[in-house]
Design a protein around this motif. Structure first.
Motif, short mmCIF file in Angstrom:
data_model
loop_
_atom_site.label_atom_id
_atom_site.label_comp_id
_atom_site.label_asym_id
_atom_site.label_seq_id
_atom_site.Cartn_x
_atom_site.Cartn_y
_atom_site.Cartn_z
N THR A 1 0.84 -1.19 0.00
CA THR A 1 0.00 0.00 0.00
C THR A 1 0.88 1.24 0.00
OG1 THR A 1 -1.96 0.99 1.03
CG2 THR A 1 -0.23 0.18 2.52
N GLY A 2 0.24 2.41 0.04
CA GLY A 2 0.99 3.67 0.03
C GLY A 2 0.63 4.54 1.21
N ASN A 3 1.55 5.40 1.59
CA ASN A 3 1.33 6.34 2.69
C ASN A 3 0.87 7.69 2.12
OD1 ASN A 3 1.27 7.50 5.21
ND2 ASN A 3 3.48 7.78 5.36
N GLY A 4 -0.13 8.28 2.76
CA GLY A 4 -0.61 9.58 2.30
C GLY A 4 -1.75 9.46 1.30
N LYS A 5 -1.84 10.42 0.40
CA LYS A 5 -2.97 10.52 -0.52
C LYS A 5 -2.84 9.61 -1.74
CE LYS A 5 -4.06 15.34 0.63
NZ LYS A 5 -4.23 16.71 0.10
N ALA A 6 -1.64 9.11 -2.01
CA ALA A 6 -1.42 8.32 -3.22
C ALA A 6 -0.98 6.90 -2.88
CB ALA A 6 -0.37 8.98 -4.10
N PHE A 7 -1.27 5.98 -3.81
CA PHE A 7 -0.65 4.66 -3.76
C PHE A 7 0.76 4.78 -4.32
CE2 PHE A 7 0.36 0.66 -6.00
CZ PHE A 7 0.36 -0.21 -4.92
N CYS A 8 0.86 5.16 -5.57
CA CYS A 8 2.17 5.38 -6.20
C CYS A 8 1.96 6.11 -7.51
CB CYS A 8 2.88 4.05 -6.44
SG CYS A 8 4.44 4.22 -7.31
N ALA A 9 2.67 7.20 -7.69
CA ALA A 9 2.54 8.01 -8.91
C ALA A 9 3.51 7.59 -10.00
CB ALA A 9 2.76 9.49 -8.57
N GLY A 10 4.16 6.42 -9.83
CA GLY A 10 5.08 5.94 -10.86
C GLY A 10 6.49 6.43 -10.63
N GLN A 11 7.18 6.75 -11.70
CA GLN A 11 8.57 7.18 -11.62
C GLN A 11 8.68 8.63 -11.16
OE1 GLN A 11 11.53 5.65 -11.96
NE2 GLN A 11 12.57 7.58 -11.57
N ASP A 12 9.63 8.88 -10.29
CA ASP A 12 9.95 10.24 -9.88
C ASP A 12 10.65 10.94 -11.05
OD1 ASP A 12 10.91 12.59 -8.78
OD2 ASP A 12 11.52 11.67 -6.89
N LEU A 13 9.95 11.85 -11.69
CA LEU A 13 10.50 12.50 -12.88
C LEU A 13 11.66 13.43 -12.55
CD1 LEU A 13 7.26 13.24 -14.93
CD2 LEU A 13 8.89 11.36 -15.20
N LYS A 14 11.73 13.88 -11.30
CA LYS A 14 12.89 14.70 -10.92
C LYS A 14 14.17 13.89 -11.02
CE LYS A 14 10.61 18.05 -7.87
NZ LYS A 14 10.52 18.61 -6.50
N GLU A 15 14.09 12.60 -10.73
CA GLU A 15 15.28 11.76 -10.82
C GLU A 15 15.72 11.60 -12.27
OE1 GLU A 15 16.51 7.88 -8.48
OE2 GLU A 15 15.19 7.32 -10.15
#
Length: 259
Positions: free
Chosen positions: A53-67
């Motif tokens: 599962t995910g913490n906060g409002k999201a499960f997972c937004a995919g790849q961190d585009l900043k990286e």
């Protein structure tokens, strides 16, 4: 702050993606840590079911585009796929313990497809699923092109992947993308109730069932019948089978030990 949280209780390993400030998007550190955490769950005999599962409002937004847009941090797409996402999906499918994706919020891109690779997918009413890749000129990865057409059909999967439409939790259930939707208020409680139920079931038989489902993706009918025969014999030699039969004869609830 740990990017992956692990809590083991009542034979359940609760694995939480914990980068809420980025909607739990993956960077290299979190992807590798998730792999290591799944390995530890696989090798821990105490664990008979896993919740992701995910913490906060999201499960997972995919790849961190900043990286991937950072000259210093960007590992490159080949490394991201071959060392991050592909091994995560492979672990999810190869671990012979039930894995429940408890999708608490938005699941986008790789986050959506990792959820869909799990054995049982449940969602909060606040959840949504987005094949977001086409919006930035990419193609679906993390086995999305493998699982989504099998879950909802070729035409629907093709449209969702090309158009990048947002799918609500209720719509996802209607499409056959997930098992059940729960209200926001009861989601955590219902997730744990489901995990407890699964953890008390015959773990070996569930693991063999998972192996059969994996094989069904590529086998012919004759091949599938043959492996069903082999694995049914293996299941019939388990302690849980003996307990299940005895409990049925004695008209009582079975107490499975997972072996």
């Amino acid at each position: 702050m740990n990017s992956i949280e692990l809590k083991i209780e009542n034979n359940i390993a609760k694995v939480t993606l914990n980068r809420p400030e980025t909607f739990n998007s993956f960077n290299r550190e979190m992807a590798l840590k998730l792999q290591n955490t799944l390995d530890s769950c696989e090798n821990n005999d105490e664990v008979r079911a896993i919740i992701l599962t995910g913490n906060g409002k999201a499960f997972c937004a995919g790849q961190d585009l900043k990286e991937v847009t950072s000259p210093e941090l960007n590992p490159g797409f080949r490394k991201i796929l071959e060392e991050h996402y592909n091994p995560i999906v492979q672990r999810i499918r190869s671990i012979e313990k039930p894995i429940i994706a408890a999708v608490n919020g938005v699941a986008a891109g790789a986050g959506a497809n990792i959820a869909l690779a799990c054995d049982i997918v449940i969602a909060s009413e606040a959840a949504s699923f987005i094949q977001a890749f086409s919006k930035i000129g990419l193609i679906p990865d993390s086995a999305g092109t493998f699982f989504l057409p099998r879950l909802i059909g070729f035409q629907k999967a093709s449209a969702l992947m090309m158009l990048g439409d947002k799918v609500t939790a209720d719509q996802a259930e209607g499409l056959g993308m997930l098992y059940k939707v729960f209200s926001v208020d009861t989601f955590e409680e219902e997730s744990m109730k489901l995990a407890i139920k699964v953890a008390q079931m015959p773990t070996k038989a569930l693991g063999l069932t998972k192996r059969l489902l994996n094989q069904s993706m590529v086998n012919t009918l004759d091949q599938q019948l043959e492996i069903e025969s082999d694995l049914q014999i293996e299941a019939a030699e388990s302690n849980d089978y003996a307990e299940g039969v005895n409990a049925f004869i004695e008209k009582r609830k079975p107490v499975f030990k997972g072996n």
